[in-house]
Every structure is written in C-alpha cells, then in structure tokens.
Design a protein around this motif. Structure first.
Motif, PDB file in Angstrom:
ATOM      1  N   THR A   1      13.837  53.193  78.230  1.00  0.00           N
ATOM      2  CA  THR A   1      14.518  52.640  79.397  1.00  0.00           C
ATOM      3  C   THR A   1      13.586  52.710  80.590  1.00  0.00           C
ATOM      4  O   THR A   1      12.521  53.312  80.535  1.00  0.00           O
ATOM      5  CB  THR A   1      15.802  53.438  79.694  1.00  0.00           C
ATOM      6  OG1 THR A   1      15.425  54.768  80.034  1.00  0.00           O
ATOM      7  CG2 THR A   1      16.744  53.437  78.501  1.00  0.00           C
TER       8      THR A   1
ATOM      9  N   THR B   1      17.136  56.547  74.341  1.00  0.00           N
ATOM     10  CA  THR B   1      18.467  56.876  73.874  1.00  0.00           C
ATOM     11  C   THR B   1      18.455  56.908  72.353  1.00  0.00           C
ATOM     12  O   THR B   1      17.978  55.971  71.716  1.00  0.00           O
ATOM     13  CB  THR B   1      19.532  55.903  74.413  1.00  0.00           C
ATOM     14  OG1 THR B   1      20.791  56.266  73.881  1.00  0.00           O
ATOM     15  CG2 THR B   1      19.229  54.468  74.090  1.00  0.00           C
TER      16      THR B   1
ATOM     17  N   LEU C   1      23.472  51.337  71.972  1.00  0.00           N
ATOM     18  CA  LEU C   1      24.784  50.742  71.751  1.00  0.00           C
ATOM     19  C   LEU C   1      24.717  49.416  71.003  1.00  0.00           C
ATOM     20  O   LEU C   1      25.602  49.099  70.216  1.00  0.00           O
ATOM     21  CB  LEU C   1      25.510  50.561  73.084  1.00  0.00           C
ATOM     22  CG  LEU C   1      25.863  51.858  73.815  1.00  0.00           C
ATOM     23  CD1 LEU C   1      26.496  51.550  75.157  1.00  0.00           C
ATOM     24  CD2 LEU C   1      26.772  52.719  72.978  1.00  0.00           C
TER      25      LEU C   1
ATOM     26  N   LEU D   1      23.065  43.559  78.121  1.00  0.00           N
ATOM     27  CA  LEU D   1      24.098  44.380  78.770  1.00  0.00           C
ATOM     28  C   LEU D   1      24.176  45.773  78.129  1.00  0.00           C
ATOM     29  O   LEU D   1      24.303  46.780  78.829  1.00  0.00           O
ATOM     30  CB  LEU D   1      25.460  43.689  78.700  1.00  0.00           C
ATOM     31  CG  LEU D   1      25.658  42.498  79.629  1.00  0.00           C
ATOM     32  CD1 LEU D   1      26.978  41.803  79.340  1.00  0.00           C
ATOM     33  CD2 LEU D   1      25.605  42.940  81.076  1.00  0.00           C
ATOM     34  N   THR D   2      24.103  45.816  76.797  1.00  0.00           N
ATOM     35  CA  THR D   2      24.146  47.133  76.141  1.00  0.00           C
ATOM     36  C   THR D   2      22.901  47.954  76.469  1.00  0.00           C
ATOM     37  O   THR D   2      22.981  49.178  76.597  1.00  0.00           O
ATOM     38  CB  THR D   2      24.319  46.996  74.613  1.00  0.00           C
ATOM     39  OG1 THR D   2      23.220  46.271  74.075  1.00  0.00           O
ATOM     40  CG2 THR D   2      25.641  46.339  74.258  1.00  0.00           C
TER      41      THR D   2
ATOM     42  N   VAL E   1      23.562  49.524  79.785  1.00  0.00           N
ATOM     43  CA  VAL E   1      24.455  50.677  79.642  1.00  0.00           C
ATOM     44  C   VAL E   1      23.695  51.846  79.015  1.00  0.00           C
ATOM     45  O   VAL E   1      23.876  52.997  79.418  1.00  0.00           O
ATOM     46  CB  VAL E   1      25.706  50.297  78.816  1.00  0.00           C
ATOM     47  CG1 VAL E   1      26.556  51.524  78.515  1.00  0.00           C
ATOM     48  CG2 VAL E   1      26.529  49.256  79.558  1.00  0.00           C
ATOM     49  N   ASP E   2      22.826  51.555  78.046  1.00  0.00           N
ATOM     50  CA  ASP E   2      21.991  52.604  77.450  1.00  0.00           C
ATOM     51  C   ASP E   2      21.180  53.320  78.528  1.00  0.00           C
ATOM     52  O   ASP E   2      21.057  54.543  78.519  1.00  0.00           O
ATOM     53  CB  ASP E   2      21.031  52.019  76.407  1.00  0.00           C
ATOM     54  CG  ASP E   2      21.725  51.628  75.109  1.00  0.00           C
ATOM     55  OD1 ASP E   2      22.847  52.103  74.875  1.00  0.00           O
ATOM     56  OD2 ASP E   2      21.129  50.836  74.346  1.00  0.00           O
TER      57      ASP E   2
ATOM     58  N   LEU F   1      21.919  53.630  81.648  1.00  0.00           N
ATOM     59  CA  LEU F   1      22.803  54.431  82.492  1.00  0.00           C
ATOM     60  C   LEU F   1      23.210  55.744  81.831  1.00  0.00           C
ATOM     61  O   LEU F   1      23.310  56.769  82.497  1.00  0.00           O
ATOM     62  CB  LEU F   1      24.057  53.638  82.853  1.00  0.00           C
ATOM     63  CG  LEU F   1      23.871  52.473  83.822  1.00  0.00           C
ATOM     64  CD1 LEU F   1      25.161  51.688  83.952  1.00  0.00           C
ATOM     65  CD2 LEU F   1      23.424  52.989  85.178  1.00  0.00           C
ATOM     66  N   ILE F   2      23.466  55.710  80.531  1.00  0.00           N
ATOM     67  CA  ILE F   2      23.979  56.914  79.881  1.00  0.00           C
ATOM     68  C   ILE F   2      22.891  57.777  79.245  1.00  0.00           C
ATOM     69  O   ILE F   2      23.171  58.887  78.816  1.00  0.00           O
ATOM     70  CB  ILE F   2      25.071  56.564  78.841  1.00  0.00           C
ATOM     71  CG1 ILE F   2      24.495  55.743  77.690  1.00  0.00           C
ATOM     72  CG2 ILE F   2      26.259  55.914  79.490  1.00  0.00           C
ATOM     73  CD1 ILE F   2      25.472  55.533  76.552  1.00  0.00           C
TER      74      ILE F   2
END
Length: 186
Positions: free
Chosen positions: A6, A12, A16, A33-34, A37-38, A40-41
C-alpha cells in the motif's frame, strides 16, 4: 493473487479483492476500491497481528509505555530514558507488592538512581483499645532517604520519594556522591 503493498508501506495479508467471487474480481473499479480499503485497514491488521509486542514492556513502542503503565498501575516519569521506563514497567508487580514499605521505597529508588539508597524511618506502630483523645501527642511518621548517586537531581529524588511513600509520612532527602566517585571532586 499475491499480497499487495500500500502507499503506507504496509502489506495486508488479507487483500479484500481476493475474497470476492471471481466474476467480481474482473471489475477493475471494484478491485481498486478494495485496494483502497486494504490501505485503510492495513495498520489496524498490523497492530492486531503485533498485539503481543504492544503489551510486552521490552518490545512496546516508546510512546506506548505510559499507556501500558496505566494497565498495571505503574507511575512512569516521561523524563526517564525509555530503557529505565521499560525496566520499571517490567518490575512493577514486584515494586507494587512492597509499596509503602521501607524496602519497597529503597528498591524503587535504587531502580531510579542506579545507586545505593539508605532509608530510615521512625518505625513502630501504636494502637489502643481506647480512642485517642490527642492524636497530636503521637509521633509524626517520618522517613529519611540518603541516595548515593550522580544520575539524579535532588528535586527529582524528592519528587520520587513523595510519590512512593505513604501520604501521611513526612520525608527528608539527601543526595550524596557515591563512595569512591571522584568525578564530583574539584
């Protein structure tokens, strides 16, 4: 699909996009988009994966030491070096067990100063089956601390004694050069 890096530099282990059905993995917008989100988390997943290190005084990041000390009731001074904070935190149960005693005060101050500590107190306990009409006639509990150290100031030592002793006990603090130390001699 391999782990993707990332923008934050964290990978990650559970992208996702790879969990989606194959037909949805063909949608480029959905995959981007996934990945967002990856990103972010990823820090949360990394923190959870490393949770054991966060609760180990020897491994926790320096900015977590004060947070961890709150869990065990240890009092750390932010001006102490990180290694002293780690040692105090790892020995907090031992120090807490003897808290309020002469030996407990001596051990805590030895840890803080790295030198020898002499602690004397007025000692003794009185009791009476009858209520005491004149408590002022009782001796005032007092502790005297002599520290043989050149690594702490008198004000810091006095503050540490005040925090570690029982509240009703008065104290007196003396700071002396360690025996054989000629660095303080001019």
């Amino acid at each position: 699909m391999a782990m993707r890096g990332t923008a934050t530099g964290l990978n990650t282990p559970y992208p996702l996009g790879t969990l989606l059905p194959p037909v949805l993995q063909e949608d480029e917008l959905l995959m981007r988009l996934t990945e967002a989100v990856d990103e972010l988390i990823a820090p949360a997943i990394s923190a959870l994966d490393c949770l054991a290190a966060y609760v180990d005084p020897a491994l926790t990041p320096p900015d977590f030491l004060s947070w961890l000390s709150g869990w065990v009731g240890a009092e750390l001074d932010e001006t102490w070096p990180a290694e002293l904070q780690r040692t105090a935190l790892s020995r907090s149960v031992e120090l807490h067990r003897d808290r309020g005693t002469v030996e407990g005060l001596r051990r805590q101050l030895m840890l803080l100063t790295g030198g020898e500590i002499a602690v004397t107190d007025t000692g003794g306990v009185t009791w009476s089956a009858e209520p005491i009409d004149h408590p002022e006639s009782q001796p005032v509990p007092h502790v005297t601390v002599v520290a043989y150290s050149n690594t702490i100031t008198l004000a810091a030592l006095s503050s540490a004694v005040a925090a570690a002793k029982p509240a009703h006990v008065t104290h007196e603090v003396h700071l002396e050069q360690p025996p054989g130390d000629v660095t303080g001699a001019q």
